[in-house]
Design an enzyme around this catalytic site. Structure first.
Site, PDB file in Angstrom:
ATOM      1  N   ASP A  17       0.829  -1.212   0.000  1.00 23.09           N
ATOM      2  CA  ASP A  17       0.000   0.000   0.000  1.00 23.09           C
ATOM      3  C   ASP A  17       0.865   1.265   0.000  1.00 23.09           C
ATOM      4  OD1 ASP A  17      -2.325   1.413   0.036  1.00 23.09           O
ATOM      5  OD2 ASP A  17      -2.821   0.991   2.130  1.00 23.09           O
ATOM      6  N   HIS A  21       2.758   2.943  -8.889  1.00 22.56           N
ATOM      7  CA  HIS A  21       2.534   1.502  -9.041  1.00 22.56           C
ATOM      8  C   HIS A  21       3.751   0.839  -9.706  1.00 22.56           C
ATOM      9  CE1 HIS A  21      -1.413   1.825  -7.489  1.00 22.56           C
ATOM     10  NE2 HIS A  21      -1.939   2.458  -8.517  1.00 22.56           N
ATOM     11  N   LEU A  34      12.502 -19.280  -4.017  1.00 15.58           N
ATOM     12  CA  LEU A  34      11.338 -18.566  -3.468  1.00 15.58           C
ATOM     13  C   LEU A  34      10.162 -18.551  -4.449  1.00 15.58           C
ATOM     14  CD1 LEU A  34      10.496 -16.159  -1.233  1.00 15.58           C
ATOM     15  CD2 LEU A  34      10.821 -14.765  -3.274  1.00 15.58           C
TER      16      LEU A  34
HETATM   17  C1  FPP Z   1      -2.184  -0.112  -3.410  1.00  9.57           C
HETATM   18  O1  FPP Z   1      -1.647   1.194  -3.315  1.00  9.57           O
HETATM   19  C2  FPP Z   1      -1.498  -0.857  -4.472  1.00  9.57           C
HETATM   20  C3  FPP Z   1      -2.110  -1.434  -5.564  1.00  9.57           C
HETATM   21  C4  FPP Z   1      -3.558  -1.402  -5.778  1.00  9.57           C
HETATM   22  C5  FPP Z   1      -1.313  -2.100  -6.622  1.00  9.57           C
HETATM   23  C6  FPP Z   1      -0.081  -2.815  -6.153  1.00  9.57           C
HETATM   24  C7  FPP Z   1       0.661  -3.387  -7.297  1.00  9.57           C
HETATM   25  C8  FPP Z   1       2.017  -3.408  -7.407  1.00  9.57           C
HETATM   26  C9  FPP Z   1       2.933  -2.866  -6.386  1.00  9.57           C
HETATM   27  C10 FPP Z   1       2.668  -4.022  -8.586  1.00  9.57           C
HETATM   28  C11 FPP Z   1       2.663  -5.522  -8.557  1.00  9.57           C
HETATM   29  C12 FPP Z   1       2.179  -6.043  -9.822  1.00  9.57           C
HETATM   30  C13 FPP Z   1       2.390  -7.308 -10.304  1.00  9.57           C
HETATM   31  C14 FPP Z   1       1.782  -7.690 -11.578  1.00  9.57           C
HETATM   32  C15 FPP Z   1       3.229  -8.302  -9.617  1.00  9.57           C
HETATM   33  P1  FPP Z   1      -2.617   2.450  -3.460  1.00  9.57           P
HETATM   34  O2  FPP Z   1      -2.750   2.787  -4.884  1.00  9.57           O
HETATM   35  O3  FPP Z   1      -3.919   2.143  -2.775  1.00  9.57           O
HETATM   36  O4  FPP Z   1      -1.849   3.571  -2.708  1.00  9.57           O
HETATM   37  P2  FPP Z   1      -2.530   4.832  -1.968  1.00  9.57           P
HETATM   38  O5  FPP Z   1      -3.270   4.276  -0.775  1.00  9.57           O
HETATM   39  O6  FPP Z   1      -1.359   5.668  -1.592  1.00  9.57           O
HETATM   40  O7  FPP Z   1      -3.446   5.511  -2.951  1.00  9.57           O
END
Ligand code: FPP
Length: 253
Positions: free
Chosen positions: A22, A39, A133
Protein backbone atom coordinates in the site's frame (compact mmCIF):
# COMPACT_ATOMS: atom_id res chain seq x y z
CA UNK A 1 11.17 2.74 9.18
CA UNK A 2 12.07 2.98 12.88
CA UNK A 3 12.91 -0.62 13.79
CA UNK A 4 12.53 -1.83 17.37
CA UNK A 5 14.56 -4.98 16.67
CA UNK A 6 17.26 -5.70 14.14
CA UNK A 7 17.37 -8.76 11.92
CA UNK A 8 19.30 -11.63 13.50
CA UNK A 9 20.82 -14.13 11.06
CA UNK A 10 20.84 -16.83 13.77
CA UNK A 11 17.07 -16.71 14.37
CA UNK A 12 14.56 -18.36 12.05
CA UNK A 13 12.72 -16.42 9.35
CA UNK A 14 9.04 -16.80 8.43
CA UNK A 15 8.46 -19.39 5.70
CA UNK A 16 5.58 -17.47 4.13
CA UNK A 17 5.32 -13.66 4.16
CA UNK A 18 2.19 -11.93 2.82
CA UNK A 19 2.47 -8.29 1.79
CA UNK A 20 -0.15 -5.61 1.21
CA UNK A 21 1.78 -3.21 -1.01
CA UNK A 22 0.00 0.00 0.00
CA UNK A 23 0.94 3.64 -0.50
CA UNK A 24 1.99 3.65 -4.16
CA UNK A 25 -0.45 6.43 -5.07
CA UNK A 26 0.50 8.68 -2.16
CA UNK A 27 4.21 8.05 -2.76
CA UNK A 28 3.79 9.31 -6.33
CA UNK A 29 1.57 12.27 -5.44
CA UNK A 30 4.06 13.47 -2.80
CA UNK A 31 6.64 13.65 -5.58
CA UNK A 32 4.37 15.40 -8.10
CA UNK A 33 4.19 12.20 -10.17
CA UNK A 34 1.20 10.32 -11.54
CA UNK A 35 -0.28 7.57 -9.33
CA UNK A 36 0.59 5.04 -12.01
CA UNK A 37 4.30 5.86 -11.61
CA UNK A 38 3.90 4.88 -7.96
CA UNK A 39 2.53 1.50 -9.04
CA UNK A 40 5.50 0.94 -11.35
CA UNK A 41 7.89 1.82 -8.51
CA UNK A 42 5.86 -0.60 -6.38
CA UNK A 43 6.69 -3.36 -8.83
CA UNK A 44 10.39 -2.46 -8.53
CA UNK A 45 10.05 -2.66 -4.73
CA UNK A 46 8.49 -6.11 -5.08
CA UNK A 47 11.54 -7.19 -7.09
CA UNK A 48 13.88 -5.93 -4.31
CA UNK A 49 11.82 -7.62 -1.60
CA UNK A 50 11.58 -10.93 -3.52
CA UNK A 51 15.33 -11.12 -4.02
CA UNK A 52 16.02 -10.15 -0.39
CA UNK A 53 13.47 -12.72 0.84
CA UNK A 54 15.01 -15.42 -1.35
CA UNK A 55 18.48 -14.71 0.05
CA UNK A 56 17.14 -14.86 3.62
CA UNK A 57 15.54 -18.29 3.12
CA UNK A 58 11.87 -17.23 2.99
CA UNK A 59 9.93 -19.79 0.91
CA UNK A 60 6.85 -17.78 -0.23
CA UNK A 61 5.98 -14.09 -0.63
CA UNK A 62 2.29 -13.56 -1.44
CA UNK A 63 1.85 -10.04 -2.83
CA UNK A 64 -1.54 -8.30 -3.16
CA UNK A 65 -1.21 -6.88 -6.69
CA UNK A 66 -4.87 -6.38 -7.67
CA UNK A 67 -7.95 -7.01 -5.54
CA UNK A 68 -11.48 -7.77 -6.73
CA UNK A 69 -12.38 -4.33 -5.29
CA UNK A 70 -9.66 -2.55 -7.32
CA UNK A 71 -11.94 -2.77 -10.41
CA UNK A 72 -13.80 0.19 -8.83
CA UNK A 73 -10.80 2.52 -9.38
CA UNK A 74 -10.81 5.05 -12.27
CA UNK A 75 -10.65 3.18 -15.59
CA UNK A 76 -7.30 4.75 -16.51
CA UNK A 77 -5.72 3.41 -13.31
CA UNK A 78 -7.29 -0.06 -13.76
CA UNK A 79 -5.99 -0.13 -17.34
CA UNK A 80 -2.51 0.75 -16.11
CA UNK A 81 -2.58 -1.91 -13.38
CA UNK A 82 -3.51 -4.44 -16.10
CA UNK A 83 -0.24 -3.58 -17.91
CA UNK A 84 1.92 -4.41 -14.89
CA UNK A 85 2.13 -8.14 -15.71
CA UNK A 86 3.85 -7.07 -18.98
CA UNK A 87 6.32 -4.96 -16.93
CA UNK A 88 6.79 -7.96 -14.65
CA UNK A 89 7.84 -10.00 -17.69
CA UNK A 90 9.98 -7.30 -19.33
CA UNK A 91 11.65 -5.64 -16.34
CA UNK A 92 11.57 -8.09 -13.42
CA UNK A 93 11.57 -11.65 -14.77
CA UNK A 94 15.25 -11.68 -15.85
CA UNK A 95 16.32 -10.97 -12.23
CA UNK A 96 13.82 -13.48 -10.86
CA UNK A 97 15.24 -16.12 -13.23
CA UNK A 98 18.79 -15.33 -12.06
CA UNK A 99 17.64 -15.86 -8.48
CA UNK A 100 15.78 -19.13 -9.21
CA UNK A 101 12.44 -17.53 -8.18
CA UNK A 102 9.10 -19.10 -9.17
CA UNK A 103 6.04 -16.97 -10.03
CA UNK A 104 2.60 -18.32 -9.11
CA UNK A 105 -0.94 -16.93 -9.07
CA UNK A 106 -3.58 -16.71 -6.37
CA UNK A 107 -6.80 -15.34 -7.84
CA UNK A 108 -8.89 -15.70 -10.95
CA UNK A 109 -8.07 -14.71 -14.52
CA UNK A 110 -11.82 -14.50 -15.36
CA UNK A 111 -12.62 -11.00 -16.59
CA UNK A 112 -8.94 -10.07 -16.86
CA UNK A 113 -7.94 -8.77 -20.34
CA UNK A 114 -6.56 -11.54 -22.57
CA UNK A 115 -3.22 -9.78 -23.02
CA UNK A 116 -2.79 -9.45 -19.24
CA UNK A 117 -3.64 -13.14 -18.84
CA UNK A 118 -0.99 -13.96 -21.42
CA UNK A 119 1.75 -12.17 -19.45
CA UNK A 120 0.72 -13.71 -16.14
CA UNK A 121 0.69 -17.21 -17.67
CA UNK A 122 4.03 -16.56 -19.35
CA UNK A 123 5.70 -15.53 -16.06
CA UNK A 124 4.36 -18.70 -14.40
CA UNK A 125 5.46 -20.97 -17.27
CA UNK A 126 8.93 -19.38 -17.64
CA UNK A 127 9.69 -19.85 -13.93
CA UNK A 128 7.98 -23.24 -13.62
CA UNK A 129 11.19 -25.24 -13.25
CA UNK A 130 12.81 -22.85 -10.76
CA UNK A 131 13.10 -24.18 -7.22
CA UNK A 132 13.70 -21.08 -5.07
CA UNK A 133 11.34 -18.57 -3.47
CA UNK A 134 7.73 -18.53 -4.73
CA UNK A 135 6.43 -15.05 -5.57
CA UNK A 136 2.73 -15.74 -5.32
CA UNK A 137 0.92 -12.88 -7.05
CA UNK A 138 -2.58 -12.25 -5.69
CA UNK A 139 -4.29 -10.84 -8.79
CA UNK A 140 -8.03 -10.33 -9.21
CA UNK A 141 -8.22 -11.81 -5.72
CA UNK A 142 -10.72 -11.22 -2.92
CA UNK A 143 -10.88 -13.45 0.13
CA UNK A 144 -14.66 -13.49 0.70
CA UNK A 145 -15.23 -14.40 -2.95
CA UNK A 146 -12.59 -17.12 -2.62
CA UNK A 147 -14.28 -18.56 0.49
CA UNK A 148 -17.67 -18.60 -1.28
CA UNK A 149 -16.16 -20.33 -4.34
CA UNK A 150 -14.47 -22.97 -2.16
CA UNK A 151 -17.78 -23.58 -0.38
CA UNK A 152 -19.60 -24.03 -3.71
CA UNK A 153 -16.97 -26.52 -4.96
CA UNK A 154 -17.24 -28.56 -1.75
CA UNK A 155 -21.07 -28.55 -1.91
CA UNK A 156 -20.86 -29.78 -5.54
CA UNK A 157 -18.57 -32.63 -4.45
CA UNK A 158 -20.98 -33.62 -1.67
CA UNK A 159 -23.98 -33.47 -4.02
CA UNK A 160 -22.25 -35.62 -6.63
CA UNK A 161 -21.24 -38.15 -3.96
CA UNK A 162 -17.47 -37.51 -4.26
CA UNK A 163 -17.36 -36.36 -0.64
CA UNK A 164 -19.35 -36.93 2.53
CA UNK A 165 -20.19 -34.09 4.92
CA UNK A 166 -18.09 -35.84 7.57
CA UNK A 167 -15.00 -35.54 5.38
CA UNK A 168 -15.20 -31.73 5.42
CA UNK A 169 -12.57 -30.37 7.79
CA UNK A 170 -10.20 -27.39 7.93
CA UNK A 171 -7.52 -29.12 5.85
CA UNK A 172 -9.99 -30.00 3.08
CA UNK A 173 -11.42 -26.47 3.08
CA UNK A 174 -7.92 -24.94 2.85
CA UNK A 175 -7.14 -27.09 -0.19
CA UNK A 176 -10.11 -25.57 -2.03
CA UNK A 177 -8.95 -21.98 -1.49
CA UNK A 178 -6.90 -20.03 -4.04
CA UNK A 179 -3.80 -20.60 -1.90
CA UNK A 180 -4.39 -24.39 -1.92
CA UNK A 181 -1.61 -24.85 -4.49
CA UNK A 182 0.91 -23.83 -1.78
CA UNK A 183 0.09 -26.97 0.22
CA UNK A 184 1.52 -26.87 3.75
CA UNK A 185 2.87 -23.35 3.09
CA UNK A 186 -0.58 -21.87 2.36
CA UNK A 187 -0.91 -19.96 5.66
CA UNK A 188 1.35 -16.89 5.93
CA UNK A 189 3.47 -16.77 9.09
CA UNK A 190 3.74 -13.02 8.78
CA UNK A 191 1.73 -10.21 7.16
CA UNK A 192 3.28 -6.84 6.40
CA UNK A 193 1.14 -3.88 5.31
CA UNK A 194 2.93 -0.72 4.25
CA UNK A 195 1.90 2.97 4.37
CA UNK A 196 0.37 3.14 7.85
CA UNK A 197 -3.11 1.78 7.02
CA UNK A 198 -4.28 -0.79 9.56
CA UNK A 199 -6.80 -3.13 7.92
CA UNK A 200 -6.91 -6.41 6.00
CA UNK A 201 -8.83 -5.24 2.89
CA UNK A 202 -10.35 -8.67 2.14
CA UNK A 203 -6.91 -10.33 2.02
CA UNK A 204 -6.35 -13.99 2.98
CA UNK A 205 -8.99 -13.88 5.74
CA UNK A 206 -8.86 -17.65 6.36
CA UNK A 207 -5.12 -18.03 5.89
CA UNK A 208 -4.16 -15.17 8.27
CA UNK A 209 -5.97 -16.73 11.26
CA UNK A 210 -2.72 -17.27 13.23
CA UNK A 211 -0.30 -14.99 11.39
CA UNK A 212 1.81 -12.34 13.05
CA UNK A 213 1.06 -8.91 11.59
CA UNK A 214 3.08 -5.74 11.15
CA UNK A 215 1.77 -2.40 9.93
CA UNK A 216 4.58 -0.02 8.98
CA UNK A 217 4.51 3.64 7.93
CA UNK A 218 6.97 3.18 5.04
CA UNK A 219 5.17 3.48 1.70
CA UNK A 220 5.57 0.43 -0.52
CA UNK A 221 7.79 2.00 -3.24
CA UNK A 222 10.35 2.78 -0.50
CA UNK A 223 10.61 -0.89 0.51
CA UNK A 224 14.04 -2.41 -0.01
CA UNK A 225 16.23 -5.10 1.54
CA UNK A 226 16.98 -2.97 4.61
CA UNK A 227 13.32 -2.19 5.40
CA UNK A 228 12.29 -5.80 4.74
CA UNK A 229 15.05 -7.11 7.04
CA UNK A 230 13.91 -4.72 9.78
CA UNK A 231 10.36 -6.12 9.41
CA UNK A 232 11.67 -9.68 9.69
CA UNK A 233 13.64 -8.57 12.78
CA UNK A 234 10.31 -7.58 14.37
CA UNK A 235 8.86 -11.01 13.50
CA UNK A 236 11.84 -12.78 15.06
CA UNK A 237 10.91 -11.28 18.44
CA UNK A 238 7.27 -12.36 18.37
CA UNK A 239 6.13 -15.41 20.31
CA UNK A 240 3.60 -17.45 18.33
CA UNK A 241 1.18 -19.04 20.76
CA UNK A 242 -1.66 -20.57 18.72
CA UNK A 243 -4.00 -20.25 21.70
CA UNK A 244 -1.52 -21.59 24.29
CA UNK A 245 0.01 -19.61 27.17
CA UNK A 246 3.47 -18.03 26.96
CA UNK A 247 4.71 -20.45 29.67
CA UNK A 248 3.52 -23.48 27.66
CA UNK A 249 5.38 -22.25 24.57
CA UNK A 250 8.60 -21.77 26.61
CA UNK A 251 8.29 -25.36 27.95
CA UNK A 252 7.68 -26.67 24.38
CA UNK A 253 10.89 -24.95 23.12
C1 FPP B 1 -2.18 -0.11 -3.41
O1 FPP B 1 -1.65 1.19 -3.32
C2 FPP B 1 -1.50 -0.86 -4.47
C3 FPP B 1 -2.11 -1.43 -5.56
C4 FPP B 1 -3.56 -1.40 -5.78
C5 FPP B 1 -1.31 -2.10 -6.62
C6 FPP B 1 -0.08 -2.82 -6.15
C7 FPP B 1 0.66 -3.39 -7.30
C8 FPP B 1 2.02 -3.41 -7.41
C9 FPP B 1 2.93 -2.87 -6.39
C10 FPP B 1 2.67 -4.02 -8.59
C11 FPP B 1 2.66 -5.52 -8.56
C12 FPP B 1 2.18 -6.04 -9.82
C13 FPP B 1 2.39 -7.31 -10.30
C14 FPP B 1 1.78 -7.69 -11.58
C15 FPP B 1 3.23 -8.30 -9.62
P1 FPP B 1 -2.62 2.45 -3.46
O2 FPP B 1 -2.75 2.79 -4.88
O3 FPP B 1 -3.92 2.14 -2.77
O4 FPP B 1 -1.85 3.57 -2.71
P2 FPP B 1 -2.53 4.83 -1.97
O5 FPP B 1 -3.27 4.28 -0.77
O6 FPP B 1 -1.36 5.67 -1.59
O7 FPP B 1 -3.45 5.51 -2.95
Amino acid sequence: MKAKYTFNENLSVPKHVAVIMDGNGRWAQERGKKRTEGHYEGLMALRRVAIAAHKMGVKVVTAYAFSTENWKRPLSEVNYLMTLPKSLNDDVLPDLMKNNVQVRLTGSLDGVPKVTQKYIKNAIEKTHDNTGLIVNVAFNYGSRHDIVEATKAIVDDVQSGKLTTEQIDEALFAKHLATGHLGELSDPDFLIRSSGEVRLSNYLLWELAYSEMLFVDTKWPDFDEEVFKACIGEYQHRQRRYGKTGEQIETDE
